[in-house]
Design a protein around this motif. Sequence first.
Motif, PDB file in Angstrom:
ATOM      1  N   PRO A  33       1.351   3.874  -6.434  1.00  0.00           N
ATOM      2  CA  PRO A  33       1.291   2.793  -7.427  1.00  0.00           C
ATOM      3  C   PRO A  33       1.643   1.415  -6.867  1.00  0.00           C
ATOM      4  O   PRO A  33       2.339   1.305  -5.856  1.00  0.00           O
ATOM      5  CB  PRO A  33       2.367   3.218  -8.430  1.00  0.00           C
ATOM      6  CG  PRO A  33       3.376   3.949  -7.601  1.00  0.00           C
ATOM      7  CD  PRO A  33       2.616   4.621  -6.492  1.00  0.00           C
ATOM      8  N   VAL A  34       1.161   0.394  -7.558  1.00  0.00           N
ATOM      9  CA  VAL A  34       1.712  -0.953  -7.360  1.00  0.00           C
ATOM     10  C   VAL A  34       3.069  -0.911  -8.051  1.00  0.00           C
ATOM     11  O   VAL A  34       3.179  -0.444  -9.183  1.00  0.00           O
ATOM     12  CB  VAL A  34       0.835  -2.026  -8.029  1.00  0.00           C
ATOM     13  CG1 VAL A  34       1.495  -3.395  -7.943  1.00  0.00           C
ATOM     14  CG2 VAL A  34      -0.549  -2.057  -7.413  1.00  0.00           C
ATOM     15  N   THR A  35       4.109  -1.356  -7.371  1.00  0.00           N
ATOM     16  CA  THR A  35       5.444  -1.331  -7.969  1.00  0.00           C
ATOM     17  C   THR A  35       6.198  -2.611  -7.652  1.00  0.00           C
ATOM     18  O   THR A  35       6.039  -3.175  -6.562  1.00  0.00           O
ATOM     19  CB  THR A  35       6.252  -0.112  -7.456  1.00  0.00           C
ATOM     20  OG1 THR A  35       7.593  -0.213  -7.910  1.00  0.00           O
ATOM     21  CG2 THR A  35       6.269  -0.018  -5.939  1.00  0.00           C
ATOM     22  N   ARG A  75      10.167   8.475 -12.266  1.00  0.00           N
ATOM     23  CA  ARG A  75      10.135   9.614 -11.344  1.00  0.00           C
ATOM     24  C   ARG A  75      11.417   9.721 -10.516  1.00  0.00           C
ATOM     25  O   ARG A  75      12.091   8.737 -10.276  1.00  0.00           O
ATOM     26  CB  ARG A  75       8.925   9.505 -10.407  1.00  0.00           C
ATOM     27  CG  ARG A  75       7.602   9.776 -11.090  1.00  0.00           C
ATOM     28  CD  ARG A  75       6.414   9.369 -10.241  1.00  0.00           C
ATOM     29  NE  ARG A  75       6.534   7.967  -9.853  1.00  0.00           N
ATOM     30  CZ  ARG A  75       6.704   7.543  -8.608  1.00  0.00           C
ATOM     31  NH1 ARG A  75       6.743   8.404  -7.619  1.00  0.00           N
ATOM     32  NH2 ARG A  75       6.808   6.267  -8.356  1.00  0.00           N
ATOM     33  N   THR A  85       3.798   9.212  -1.774  1.00  0.00           N
ATOM     34  CA  THR A  85       4.510   7.944  -1.540  1.00  0.00           C
ATOM     35  C   THR A  85       5.709   8.118  -0.593  1.00  0.00           C
ATOM     36  O   THR A  85       6.441   7.150  -0.344  1.00  0.00           O
ATOM     37  CB  THR A  85       5.012   7.329  -2.869  1.00  0.00           C
ATOM     38  OG1 THR A  85       5.982   8.200  -3.461  1.00  0.00           O
ATOM     39  CG2 THR A  85       3.879   7.104  -3.854  1.00  0.00           C
ATOM     40  N   ASP A 157       1.969  -7.915  -2.623  1.00  0.00           N
ATOM     41  CA  ASP A 157       3.147  -7.888  -1.750  1.00  0.00           C
ATOM     42  C   ASP A 157       3.402  -9.264  -1.113  1.00  0.00           C
ATOM     43  O   ASP A 157       4.549  -9.603  -0.806  1.00  0.00           O
ATOM     44  CB  ASP A 157       3.001  -6.780  -0.692  1.00  0.00           C
ATOM     45  CG  ASP A 157       3.281  -5.404  -1.298  1.00  0.00           C
ATOM     46  OD1 ASP A 157       3.857  -5.338  -2.411  1.00  0.00           O
ATOM     47  OD2 ASP A 157       2.929  -4.389  -0.674  1.00  0.00           O
ATOM     48  N   LYS A 160       5.312 -11.082  -3.728  1.00  0.00           N
ATOM     49  CA  LYS A 160       6.711 -10.615  -3.709  1.00  0.00           C
ATOM     50  C   LYS A 160       7.462 -11.222  -2.520  1.00  0.00           C
ATOM     51  O   LYS A 160       8.643 -11.578  -2.635  1.00  0.00           O
ATOM     52  CB  LYS A 160       6.759  -9.084  -3.615  1.00  0.00           C
ATOM     53  CG  LYS A 160       6.267  -8.367  -4.852  1.00  0.00           C
ATOM     54  CD  LYS A 160       6.197  -6.859  -4.584  1.00  0.00           C
ATOM     55  CE  LYS A 160       5.084  -6.216  -5.389  1.00  0.00           C
ATOM     56  NZ  LYS A 160       4.763  -4.852  -4.930  1.00  0.00           N
TER      57      LYS A 160
HETATM   58  O1  LIG Z   1       7.419   4.892  -6.479  1.00  0.00           O
HETATM   59  C1  LIG Z   1       7.228   5.428  -5.377  1.00  0.00           C
HETATM   60  O2  LIG Z   1       7.194   6.664  -5.227  1.00  0.00           O
HETATM   61  C2  LIG Z   1       7.036   4.576  -4.162  1.00  0.00           C
HETATM   62  C3  LIG Z   1       5.910   3.650  -4.357  1.00  0.00           C
HETATM   63  C4  LIG Z   1       5.556   2.898  -3.099  1.00  0.00           C
HETATM   64  C5  LIG Z   1       4.533   1.861  -3.390  1.00  0.00           C
HETATM   65  C6  LIG Z   1       4.140   1.053  -2.186  1.00  0.00           C
HETATM   66  S1  LIG Z   1       5.454   0.007  -1.641  1.00  0.00           S
HETATM   67  C7  LIG Z   1       4.364  -1.011  -0.741  1.00  0.00           C
HETATM   68  C8  LIG Z   1       3.088  -1.105  -1.535  1.00  0.00           C
HETATM   69  N1  LIG Z   1       3.192  -2.164  -2.496  1.00  0.00           N
HETATM   70  C9  LIG Z   1       3.134  -1.729  -3.737  1.00  0.00           C
HETATM   71  O3  LIG Z   1       3.206  -2.461  -4.755  1.00  0.00           O
HETATM   72  N2  LIG Z   1       2.972  -0.421  -3.754  1.00  0.00           N
HETATM   73  C10 LIG Z   1       2.964   0.141  -2.417  1.00  0.00           C
END
Ligand SMILES: O=C(O)CCCC[C@@H]1SC[C@@H]2NC(=O)N[C@@H]21
Length: 182
Positions: A33-35, A75, A85, A157, A160
């Motif tokens: 995911p994007v997080t 999660r 991930t 990113d 961010k």
């Molecule tokens: O939640 C997880 O299990 C980890 C997620 C990792 C997501 C990666 S971090 C770098 C890249 N940028 C994001 O927004 N998502 C991925």
Amino acid sequence: MTTRDIVLIALFAAITAVMAVFPPITLPLLPVPVTAQSLGVMLAGGVLGARRGGLAILLLLVLVAIGLPLLSGGRGGLAVFVGPTAGFLLGWVAAALAIGWMTERFWDGLSLVTATLICVAGGIVVMYAFGIPGVALAAGVPLSTAFAGSAAFIPGDIVKAVIAAAVMVAVKRSYPIIGQAA
Ligand SMILES: O=C(O)CCCC[C@@H]1SC[C@@H]2NC(=O)N[C@@H]21
């Protein structure tokens, strides 16, 4: 390690955990995911330095491992460390360490530009160096697909990295943590 160090480590683990409230966004190609949590990783390294920043992210991952739902989408548990991930999660610790190390190294002349470059180097180059092979392995996709799929994370990113850099420079001016005696 002082009481203040422990408080700062716990604080940045908590800040990164809180960023899981933003719902995960799934992009095409990869089950990653994007997080917003990767912003927390950049902040931990860039504000606390390598040792405390790395420990903050390690603490978060220990809490995830024992089952707390601190990753986006609620999660947690050991299963995430063998999932698609897992490489990125390992990369979070490496990224916090790398950003912290570079921030300490360039502390005296730290500007918005330097801090952004540091966050891009650690939060994208280093983090993806772990995440891309990890997702290729765990999801059983070719490395080229993992690479192409991960490229979609780059614009977000970079945003961010700029936000983290602005915070790093502001904290350096008002309440420097790196470079201070413990
Ligand atoms: O939640 C997880 O299990 C980890 C997620 C990792 C997501 C990666 S971090 C770098 C890249 N940028 C994001 O927004 N998502 C991925």
